[in-house]
Design a protein around this motif. Structure first.
Motif: not given
Length: 185
Positions: A148, A150-151, A154-158
């Protein structure tokens, strides 16, 4: 100094990462004029090939310097859960094979391939095994992880990341995970 080549480079996010890891970008391929303009501005020292990858001849590819690592993520609409879901048979899905063509002709020592997590379920979950088989058939030892982003944003992106190095055969994937990722990924 280690070198990198970038296929479907967009505005250069992967190039920025390669530079941070100590690589010097020596060439990049991008067809979108807006993304190419951003790339040119950000990385004036890299050779930018601005054309449809399908029109690049094998002789041209062979004439490019072979980078230590080739980094690419083919366009994702045919794999994305929000996209067309046509998989590897889709117009954009087939572009994966153009990146593979660069690897086949140049045989860089290593590669990183990135794409959306929908690749795992595309084509009734047959696309991803085909992708891995395509890399291993070229002689690359591969490992992969779903991460993910997100690190870093600022969004969840698998995203799926496949990492391979040439000449390793198919070997022990668990050991390859330890060697390649070593907690630094």
């Amino acid at each position: 100094m280690l070198t990198s080549g970038h296929i479907f480079c967009g505005g250069g996010g992967d190039t920025e990462g390669a530079i941070a890891a100590g690589y010097k970008p020596i060439w990049a391929v991008e067809n979108d004029p807006y993304a190419a303009a951003v790339y040119r501005k950000r990385f004036p020292g890299a050779r930018l090939i601005e054309q449809d990858i399908r029109t690049i001849t094998g002789d041209f590819i062979l004439g490019l310097p072979t980078p230590d690592i080739t980094i690419f993520g083919s366009p994702c609409p045919d794999f994305s859960l929000a996209g067309e879901r046509n998989g590897l048979a889709g117009v954009r899905g087939q572009l994966f094979f153009e990146g593979l063509r660069f690897l086949r002709l140049q045989r860089s020592s290593a590669f990183v391939f990135e794409n959306v997590d929908g690749l795992l379920s595309a084509d009734k979950a047959t696309a991803f095994p085909q992708v891995i088989q395509a890399f291993t058939s070229l002689g690359y030892r591969c490992t992969w992880q779903l991460r993910n982003g997100n690190r870093h944003a600022p969004q969840n992106r698998e995203r799926i990341f496949v990492v391979g190095y040439y000449g390793g055969g198919q070997g022990d994937t668990a050991q390859a995970n330890k060697e390649i990722f070593a907690g630094n990924f």
